[in-house]
Motif scaffolding. Structure first.
Motif, mmCIF file in Angstrom:
data_model
loop_
_atom_site.group_PDB
_atom_site.id
_atom_site.type_symbol
_atom_site.label_atom_id
_atom_site.label_comp_id
_atom_site.label_asym_id
_atom_site.label_seq_id
_atom_site.Cartn_x
_atom_site.Cartn_y
_atom_site.Cartn_z
ATOM 1 N N TRP A 154 0.828 -1.213 0.000
ATOM 2 C CA TRP A 154 0.000 0.000 0.000
ATOM 3 C C TRP A 154 0.858 1.257 0.000
ATOM 4 C CZ3 TRP A 154 -1.380 2.873 4.832
ATOM 5 C CH2 TRP A 154 -2.259 3.928 4.565
ATOM 6 N N ALA A 155 1.903 1.288 0.820
ATOM 7 C CA ALA A 155 2.813 2.440 0.834
ATOM 8 C C ALA A 155 3.887 2.234 -0.224
ATOM 9 C CB ALA A 155 3.458 2.586 2.209
ATOM 10 N N PRO A 156 4.403 3.308 -0.840
ATOM 11 C CA PRO A 156 5.453 3.163 -1.843
ATOM 12 C C PRO A 156 6.741 2.632 -1.234
ATOM 13 C CG PRO A 156 5.131 5.473 -1.274
ATOM 14 C CD PRO A 156 4.017 4.712 -0.614
ATOM 15 N N ALA A 157 7.619 2.086 -2.090
ATOM 16 C CA ALA A 157 8.895 1.548 -1.624
ATOM 17 C C ALA A 157 9.677 2.621 -0.879
ATOM 18 C CB ALA A 157 9.705 1.028 -2.812
ATOM 19 N N GLY A 158 10.320 2.216 0.218
ATOM 20 C CA GLY A 158 11.060 3.158 1.049
ATOM 21 C C GLY A 158 10.218 3.767 2.146
ATOM 22 N N ARG A 159 8.883 3.544 2.085
ATOM 23 C CA ARG A 159 7.992 4.089 3.134
ATOM 24 C C ARG A 159 7.043 3.002 3.623
ATOM 25 N NH1 ARG A 159 5.159 9.186 0.664
ATOM 26 N NH2 ARG A 159 4.260 9.212 2.759
ATOM 27 N N ARG A 160 7.527 1.770 3.685
ATOM 28 C CA ARG A 160 6.698 0.662 4.115
ATOM 29 C C ARG A 160 6.312 0.826 5.584
ATOM 30 N NH1 ARG A 160 5.677 -0.824 -0.978
ATOM 31 N NH2 ARG A 160 7.309 -2.034 -1.982
ATOM 32 N N ARG A 161 5.190 0.276 5.940
ATOM 33 C CA ARG A 161 4.746 0.283 7.318
ATOM 34 C C ARG A 161 4.348 -1.146 7.699
ATOM 35 N NH1 ARG A 161 7.188 4.074 6.973
ATOM 36 N NH2 ARG A 161 6.689 6.258 7.401
ATOM 37 N N PRO A 162 5.340 -2.012 7.947
ATOM 38 C CA PRO A 162 5.016 -3.416 8.242
ATOM 39 C C PRO A 162 4.157 -3.582 9.484
ATOM 40 C CG PRO A 162 7.360 -3.154 7.733
ATOM 41 C CD PRO A 162 6.793 -1.786 7.887
ATOM 42 N N LEU A 210 1.214 -6.352 10.500
ATOM 43 C CA LEU A 210 1.294 -7.197 11.693
ATOM 44 C C LEU A 210 0.098 -6.976 12.619
ATOM 45 C CD1 LEU A 210 5.101 -6.821 12.471
ATOM 46 C CD2 LEU A 210 3.938 -8.869 11.632
ATOM 47 N N LEU A 211 -0.334 -5.732 12.754
ATOM 48 C CA LEU A 211 -1.497 -5.431 13.599
ATOM 49 C C LEU A 211 -2.751 -6.104 13.052
ATOM 50 C CD1 LEU A 211 -2.577 -3.865 16.042
ATOM 51 C CD2 LEU A 211 -2.968 -1.916 14.511
ATOM 52 N N SER A 251 9.904 -7.349 4.684
ATOM 53 C CA SER A 251 10.845 -6.465 5.376
ATOM 54 C C SER A 251 12.260 -7.018 5.318
ATOM 55 C CB SER A 251 10.418 -6.284 6.841
ATOM 56 O OG SER A 251 9.140 -5.716 6.926
ATOM 57 N N ALA A 252 12.421 -8.326 5.517
ATOM 58 C CA ALA A 252 13.746 -8.936 5.486
ATOM 59 C C ALA A 252 14.379 -8.833 4.105
ATOM 60 C CB ALA A 252 13.658 -10.398 5.925
ATOM 61 N N VAL A 253 13.596 -9.076 3.060
ATOM 62 C CA VAL A 253 14.138 -9.004 1.694
ATOM 63 C C VAL A 253 14.524 -7.574 1.343
ATOM 64 C CG1 VAL A 253 13.548 -9.270 -0.741
ATOM 65 C CG2 VAL A 253 12.955 -11.064 0.876
ATOM 66 N N GLU A 254 13.720 -6.594 1.745
ATOM 67 C CA GLU A 254 14.048 -5.205 1.436
ATOM 68 C C GLU A 254 15.231 -4.709 2.269
ATOM 69 O OE1 GLU A 254 10.502 -2.854 1.755
ATOM 70 O OE2 GLU A 254 9.792 -3.503 -0.209
ATOM 71 N N MET A 302 6.008 -5.635 17.095
ATOM 72 C CA MET A 302 5.788 -5.065 15.764
ATOM 73 C C MET A 302 6.438 -3.692 15.598
ATOM 74 S SD MET A 302 1.742 -4.105 15.959
ATOM 75 C CE MET A 302 1.128 -2.780 16.998
ATOM 76 N N TYR A 303 6.698 -2.993 16.694
ATOM 77 C CA TYR A 303 7.356 -1.681 16.623
ATOM 78 C C TYR A 303 8.729 -1.780 15.977
ATOM 79 C CZ TYR A 303 10.062 2.328 18.347
ATOM 80 O OH TYR A 303 10.888 3.423 18.447
ATOM 81 N N PHE A 304 9.417 -2.920 16.170
ATOM 82 C CA PHE A 304 10.796 -3.056 15.703
ATOM 83 C C PHE A 304 10.891 -3.509 14.247
ATOM 84 C CE2 PHE A 304 10.874 -3.670 20.296
ATOM 85 C CZ PHE A 304 11.874 -2.792 20.663
ATOM 86 N N VAL A 305 9.815 -4.018 13.679
ATOM 87 C CA VAL A 305 9.844 -4.510 12.302
ATOM 88 C C VAL A 305 9.633 -3.345 11.353
ATOM 89 C CG1 VAL A 305 8.864 -6.141 10.645
ATOM 90 C CG2 VAL A 305 8.936 -6.722 13.079
ATOM 91 N N ASP A 306 10.674 -2.968 10.640
ATOM 92 C CA ASP A 306 10.595 -1.827 9.736
ATOM 93 C C ASP A 306 11.586 -2.026 8.605
ATOM 94 O OD1 ASP A 306 9.751 0.542 8.700
ATOM 95 O OD2 ASP A 306 10.306 1.777 10.425
ATOM 96 N N VAL A 307 11.477 -1.213 7.564
ATOM 97 C CA VAL A 307 12.380 -1.258 6.412
ATOM 98 C C VAL A 307 13.404 -0.149 6.557
ATOM 99 C CG1 VAL A 307 12.547 -1.059 3.907
ATOM 100 C CG2 VAL A 307 10.594 -2.235 4.942
ATOM 101 N N HIS A 308 14.688 -0.495 6.391
ATOM 102 C CA HIS A 308 15.782 0.450 6.578
ATOM 103 C C HIS A 308 16.604 0.562 5.298
ATOM 104 C CE1 HIS A 308 14.991 0.573 10.924
ATOM 105 N NE2 HIS A 308 14.733 -0.712 10.799
#
Length: 498
Positions: free
Chosen positions: A70-78, A82-83, A132-135, A189-195
């Motif tokens: 739903w969010a563009p690449a680089g602005r994911r909200r995993p 999860l919620l 998230s892991a692949v990105e 879930m707070y810690f799962v993010d794209v960096h």
């Protein structure tokens, strides 16, 4: 702005691994399916119908894919994905527990809907963690997919160990499935993010995650086999579970160590660290140079991934439907086996404890296939130029041999056959997402690989509901062995099944 120190690609990987460790509740169906069957007075076809909706929910993750993209690449909200998964988990298993406990009985269609919701939660957990892991580690996608899928495969065995350590009945186990994954996900879930994936990282920490996954699998296998061979007391079971808990939590220590090391390197690399980085660059350079002439078609597939197709464009490609067909045959037959393993074991004379052990060991073989296929395919792709589709063909061939061994009815055939089928089933779950990301790109990766995964319940429905369930009901007496043995086992534990 740099992310907070508490949230890096390593903390995301560790949190994702922990969520995966309790996300695979669908793999425990064989443990509580006799309770569901006896309490609701289902025949085998009705139970297989519930199992089919479990398979649809656990594998048809198109909604989770759309939410992840739903969010563009680089602005994911995993965390949003999860919620949603946590909400579905509670919404599915809680009313199912009420029905099995006799508090709020549900007709078969409603029970199928509960199972669909509960199993659908698994796709939301899995999509958020894998994407998230692949990105975060796009250059080692096979390895991180193997780690995430591997921990998901182990989750069934981990949940069953909790079930056995606490000595709860199958009805209470369903309640545990409603509470535990939901609570763990909300906590992490707070810690799962794209960096930022362009920053350098030390591969030894990724190898440490792989080593932990293998250690947990080996330890679980030893505990399960010892429990089968020896009479283990409650105190020993508690100690074994405490050790398992420490192993499962060890990715947190690796993530903390990795973050501290990278923080120091960013400030001022020492001479030894500079030498290490230089050696790593030389090794990677020679690796690329040595394999550049051998990659051939595999390199073409990797470059094709730069197209970043959406799901409709991907479905217009022949590669999509070839992959879909392969997964329908492989994953569908694997699900048909694990869904009916209690009934197959009963018809071959295996005890409830033996079939329950097979359900738990299935998670070990499942993990071995998922982790091994990701790691090995990465190795052969980089160094030998062997594409991942080759390994899909090999696993389908070996899986056919496993099914043939199970159907032979020879002594120990179910043990041997379930090992082969479980290994190959796990391999396909690691290879399919990797192939999907390489062919169709990462922008819509979550949606496309979940669309391909729909092949799994399609194959399961044809083989499990239409073939296995029909044959079982035709051949078994009205009050089949599975229900009789479950009632006897329930009486031994002091609760009555009506």
């Amino acid at each position: 702005m740099a992310p907070p120190r508490a949230r890096t690609r390593w903390s995301a990987l560790a949190a994702g691994a922990l969520i995966q460790c309790c996300a695979g509740s669908s793999y425990c169906f064989g443990v509580y399916s006799p309770a569901l069957k006896a309490s609701q007075r289902y025949d085998q076809s009705a139970l297989d119908a519930v199992a089919f909706f479990k398979d649809v929910g656990a594998n048809a993750g198109v909604l989770s894919g759309f939410l992840a993209a739903w969010a563009p690449a680089g602005r994911r909200r995993p965390w949003i994905v999860l919620l949603a998964g946590a909400a579905l988990c509670a919404a599915g298993y809680l009313p199912m527990w009420l029905a099995v406990a006799g508090i709020a009985p549900a007709p078969l269609p409603l029970m199928c809907a509960y199972m669909l919701l509960a199993a659908q939660a698994q796709t939301f957990f899995n999509t958020a963690d894998v994407v998230s892991a692949v990105e975060n580690f796009p250059d080692r996608r096979g390895t991180v997919i193997g780690i995430m899928k591997g921990f998901l495969g182990l989750s069934g065995a981990i949940l069953v160990q909790i079930y056995r350590t606490l000595h709860i009945d199958p009805t209470t186990f369903i309640l545990m499935l409603a509470v535990l994954p939901t609570a763990i996900t909300l906590m992490l879930m707070y810690f799962v993010d794209v960096h930022n994936s362009n920053e350098r990282y030390n591969k030894k920490f990724l190898d440490a995650f792989s080593l932990i996954a293998v250690t947990v699998a080996v330890y679980l296998m030893i505990v399960i086999i010892c429990d089968r061979v020896f009479m283990i007391s409650s105190a020993v079971q508690s100690v074994c579970f405490a050790i398992l808990l420490l192993l499962v939590l060890s990715p947190v220590a690796v993530a903390v160590k990795a973050q501290k090391t990278e923080s120091i390197q960013h400030e001022e690399p020492t001479s030894e660290q500079r030498i290490g980085l230089l050696q790593e660059e030389v090794a990677e350079g020679s690796e690329s140079a040595g394999s550049s002439t051998a990659l051939g078609a595999s390199n073409q597939d990797l470059s094709a991934g730069k197209e970043n197709l959406n799901v409709l464009q991907a479905m217009g490609k022949l590669n999509f439907w070839l992959l879909f067909l392969a997964m329908a045959c492989g994953m569908g037959s694997g699900l048909a086996t694990v869904n009916n393993i209690s009934q197959i074991g009963g018809s071959l004379g295996y005890t409830y404890k033996e079939t329950s052990t097979l359900v738990t060991l299935w998670s070990i073989w499942n993990f071995s296939g998922r982790f091994g296929a990701g790691f090995i395919s990465d190795h052969f792709l980089r160094l030998r130029g062997v594409g991942r589709p080759f390994f899909i063909g090999v696993t389908l061939l070996i899986m056919s041999v496993g099914h043939a061994i199970i159907s032979s009815g020879l002594p120990a055939s179910l043990y041997i056959g379930s090992v082969l089928v479980g290994l190959c089933y796990g391999c396909q779950w690691a290879l399919m997402p990797s192939i999907t990301s390489e062919i169709f790109g990462l922008n819509h990766f979550g949606t496309i690989f979940n669309m391909v995964a729909v092949a799994s319940p399609v194959g399961s429905y044809i083989l499990s509901v239409r073939v296995v369930g029909f044959i079982y009901d035709m051949e078994s007496p009205p009050d089949d062995h599975g229900c009789q043995e479950y009632r006897h086992r329930g009486a031994e534990h002091g609760f009555d099944i009506n």
